[in-house]
Scaffold this motif. Structure first.
Motif, PDB file in Angstrom:
ATOM      1  N   ALA A 153      43.269  12.404  36.564  1.00 19.86           N
ATOM      2  CA  ALA A 153      44.029  12.261  35.318  1.00 19.86           C
ATOM      3  C   ALA A 153      43.550  13.263  34.267  1.00 19.86           C
ATOM      4  O   ALA A 153      44.358  13.832  33.516  1.00 19.86           O
ATOM      5  CB  ALA A 153      43.895  10.836  34.789  1.00 19.86           C
ATOM      6  N   ILE A 154      42.226  13.492  34.216  1.00 24.80           N
ATOM      7  CA  ILE A 154      41.688  14.465  33.257  1.00 24.80           C
ATOM      8  C   ILE A 154      42.138  15.869  33.617  1.00 24.80           C
ATOM      9  O   ILE A 154      42.567  16.648  32.746  1.00 24.80           O
ATOM     10  CB  ILE A 154      40.154  14.371  33.219  1.00 24.80           C
ATOM     11  CG1 ILE A 154      39.725  13.065  32.542  1.00 24.80           C
ATOM     12  CG2 ILE A 154      39.550  15.574  32.483  1.00 24.80           C
ATOM     13  CD1 ILE A 154      38.244  12.791  32.591  1.00 24.80           C
ATOM     14  N   LEU A 256      26.083  15.799  34.945  1.00 23.12           N
ATOM     15  CA  LEU A 256      26.069  14.487  35.569  1.00 23.12           C
ATOM     16  C   LEU A 256      26.625  13.489  34.557  1.00 23.12           C
ATOM     17  O   LEU A 256      26.155  13.437  33.415  1.00 23.12           O
ATOM     18  CB  LEU A 256      24.646  14.096  35.974  1.00 23.12           C
ATOM     19  CG  LEU A 256      24.465  12.733  36.652  1.00 23.12           C
ATOM     20  CD1 LEU A 256      25.227  12.670  37.969  1.00 23.12           C
ATOM     21  CD2 LEU A 256      22.976  12.452  36.883  1.00 23.12           C
ATOM     22  N   TYR A 257      27.627  12.697  34.952  1.00 19.39           N
ATOM     23  CA  TYR A 257      28.354  11.851  34.011  1.00 19.39           C
ATOM     24  C   TYR A 257      28.582  10.460  34.599  1.00 19.39           C
ATOM     25  O   TYR A 257      28.468  10.247  35.805  1.00 19.39           O
ATOM     26  CB  TYR A 257      29.722  12.467  33.682  1.00 19.39           C
ATOM     27  CG  TYR A 257      29.678  13.942  33.376  1.00 19.39           C
ATOM     28  CD1 TYR A 257      29.589  14.402  32.072  1.00 19.39           C
ATOM     29  CD2 TYR A 257      29.719  14.891  34.410  1.00 19.39           C
ATOM     30  CE1 TYR A 257      29.545  15.762  31.784  1.00 19.39           C
ATOM     31  CE2 TYR A 257      29.667  16.250  34.137  1.00 19.39           C
ATOM     32  CZ  TYR A 257      29.586  16.688  32.830  1.00 19.39           C
ATOM     33  OH  TYR A 257      29.526  18.033  32.552  1.00 19.39           O
ATOM     34  N   THR A 258      28.928   9.527  33.711  1.00 17.50           N
ATOM     35  CA  THR A 258      29.415   8.212  34.105  1.00 17.50           C
ATOM     36  C   THR A 258      30.799   8.031  33.486  1.00 17.50           C
ATOM     37  O   THR A 258      31.262   8.888  32.728  1.00 17.50           O
ATOM     38  CB  THR A 258      28.486   7.086  33.605  1.00 17.50           C
ATOM     39  OG1 THR A 258      28.510   7.078  32.165  1.00 17.50           O
ATOM     40  CG2 THR A 258      27.057   7.289  34.090  1.00 17.50           C
ATOM     41  N   LEU A 259      31.433   6.903  33.784  1.00 21.36           N
ATOM     42  CA  LEU A 259      32.738   6.651  33.178  1.00 21.36           C
ATOM     43  C   LEU A 259      32.632   6.579  31.654  1.00 21.36           C
ATOM     44  O   LEU A 259      33.567   6.941  30.943  1.00 21.36           O
ATOM     45  CB  LEU A 259      33.329   5.347  33.714  1.00 21.36           C
ATOM     46  CG  LEU A 259      33.780   5.369  35.183  1.00 21.36           C
ATOM     47  CD1 LEU A 259      34.258   3.990  35.605  1.00 21.36           C
ATOM     48  CD2 LEU A 259      34.875   6.398  35.406  1.00 21.36           C
ATOM     49  N   ALA A 260      31.462   6.148  31.176  1.00 16.12           N
ATOM     50  CA  ALA A 260      31.278   6.047  29.727  1.00 16.12           C
ATOM     51  C   ALA A 260      31.176   7.407  29.053  1.00 16.12           C
ATOM     52  O   ALA A 260      31.366   7.518  27.837  1.00 16.12           O
ATOM     53  CB  ALA A 260      30.028   5.219  29.418  1.00 16.12           C
ATOM     54  N   ASP A 263      34.474  11.583  28.261  1.00 11.18           N
ATOM     55  CA  ASP A 263      34.912  12.493  27.189  1.00 11.18           C
ATOM     56  C   ASP A 263      34.123  13.793  27.253  1.00 11.18           C
ATOM     57  O   ASP A 263      34.677  14.883  27.085  1.00 11.18           O
ATOM     58  CB  ASP A 263      34.742  11.834  25.822  1.00 11.18           C
ATOM     59  CG  ASP A 263      35.814  10.793  25.540  1.00 11.18           C
ATOM     60  OD1 ASP A 263      36.823  10.776  26.278  1.00 11.18           O
ATOM     61  OD2 ASP A 263      35.636  10.005  24.604  1.00 11.18           O
ATOM     62  N   GLN A 264      32.815  13.666  27.503  1.00 10.92           N
ATOM     63  CA  GLN A 264      31.982  14.858  27.629  1.00 10.92           C
ATOM     64  C   GLN A 264      32.361  15.633  28.888  1.00 10.92           C
ATOM     65  O   GLN A 264      32.387  16.872  28.884  1.00 10.92           O
ATOM     66  CB  GLN A 264      30.508  14.480  27.683  1.00 10.92           C
ATOM     67  CG  GLN A 264      29.548  15.664  27.695  1.00 10.92           C
ATOM     68  CD  GLN A 264      29.673  16.528  26.456  1.00 10.92           C
ATOM     69  OE1 GLN A 264      29.600  16.023  25.340  1.00 10.92           O
ATOM     70  NE2 GLN A 264      29.881  17.835  26.638  1.00 10.92           N
ATOM     71  N   ALA A 270      36.903  21.554  30.698  1.00 13.08           N
ATOM     72  CA  ALA A 270      37.779  22.514  30.013  1.00 13.08           C
ATOM     73  C   ALA A 270      37.028  23.806  29.705  1.00 13.08           C
ATOM     74  O   ALA A 270      37.561  24.913  29.899  1.00 13.08           O
ATOM     75  CB  ALA A 270      38.324  21.891  28.729  1.00 13.08           C
ATOM     76  N   ASN A 271      35.781  23.685  29.256  1.00 11.54           N
ATOM     77  CA  ASN A 271      34.995  24.876  28.909  1.00 11.54           C
ATOM     78  C   ASN A 271      34.672  25.707  30.145  1.00 11.54           C
ATOM     79  O   ASN A 271      34.798  26.941  30.129  1.00 11.54           O
ATOM     80  CB  ASN A 271      33.701  24.473  28.200  1.00 11.54           C
ATOM     81  CG  ASN A 271      33.943  23.963  26.790  1.00 11.54           C
ATOM     82  OD1 ASN A 271      34.979  24.263  26.183  1.00 11.54           O
ATOM     83  ND2 ASN A 271      33.002  23.201  26.261  1.00 11.54           N
TER      84      ASN A 271
END
Length: 282
Positions: A153-154, A256-260, A263-264, A270-271
């Protein structure tokens, strides 16, 4: 002694576990029945009465998980998430009210127990309950896809071309899996993303670590490697989770990310796409 032919060896393999008779009495079944009898004897079912029951039946507290459709393993995962322990006995003795409150808030414990205490069950109900593991497995698969769906979706919102569940080619022709490859597969992949979400523990978590390590090891200096890893199942595999984090800490993966923190992730994706010259879709 010379080795027997492989086919003969395979043919000699046998079942290690005995045939399961679901009607046969076992100590575990008797323990559940004892717990149920004490729950049925309660004058009222509410948070206060269940907190008192938990405090006097700490070893049988896992039965409340069965009431709301959780396995013992999933109960342990939630306990780690809520109280930093996998022991329902410890949680029952130390935080009985909080334990019941969590089970009621998140899984509707009080209503489900009230309803089930007053039901009469048929033979069909029994078989449906035994088949419940298949439904649980389906639900687990759906939860595993949640992160992938969020990432797609992102990418769509950023109008980035991508291929889901692919392989990309990195240095020296090495390949690795990517749950999201931007803009394409093989040598065309510029950004490889891993999506690994688990609320239960098991071998799949080890496989997930291995896939992220393969991704980090294969990518070239011009390729970006990102990972979105979430789910309370990882709390039971902290060493594995730290291995993934270590890849980020040493710069072997770029994020490294989570669902929370999606946004980052969206900002970084994008960058990186802009810096690597990935053209947006019209």
């Amino acid at each position: 002694m010379p080795a027997v032919p492989f086919e003969d060896y395979v043919a000699s393999l046998g079942r290690l576990t005995a045939v399961n008779d679901p009607t046969a009495p076992t100590p575990e079944a008797e323990d559940v029945k004892d717990a149920v009898a004490s729950l049925e004897a309660l004058d009222a079912v509410d948070r206060e009465s269940l907190a008192a029951w938990v405090l006097t039946h700490p070893e049988q507290t896992y039965v409340l998980a069965l009431v709301v459709g959780l396995s013992r393993e999933k109960m342990k995962n939630h306990l780690r998430n809520w109280f930093n322990t996998a022991s329902w006995r410890k949680a029952a003795l130390g935080q009985s009210a909080e334990l019941v409150e969590k089970l009621d808030e998140e899984f509707d414990l009080v209503r489900l127990l009230r309803t089930q205490r007053n039901l009469t069950y048929t033979f069909g109900d029994v078989l449906v309950a035994r088949a419940g593991t298949r439904a649980t497995a389906t639900t687990a698969g759906q939860s595993g896809r949640r992160i992938e769906d969020e990432l797609e979706a992102i990418a769509q919102s950023l109008k980035l071309p991508y291929v889901p569940r692919a392989r990309f080619e990195g240095r020296n022709g090495r390949t690795a899996p990517a749950d999201l490859a931007v803009p394409g597969t093989g040598r065309d992949c510029v950004i490889a993303v891993a999506a690994k979400g688990f609320d239960s523990t098991g071998s799949k978590l080890s496989d997930a670590v291995r896939e992220i390590e393969e991704m980090a090891d294969a990518r070239t200096g011009g390729q970006v490697a990102l990972a979105v890893v979430d789910g309370i199942g990882w709390k039971g595999r902290m060493a594995d989770l730290k291995r993934i984090w270590g890849l980020w800490d040493t710069g072997e993966i770029d994020g490294l990310y989570t669902l929370a923190t999606l946004d980052q992730f969206r900002t970084d994706l994008a960058n990186f796409a802009s810096l690597r010259g990935v053209a947006r879709l019209p």
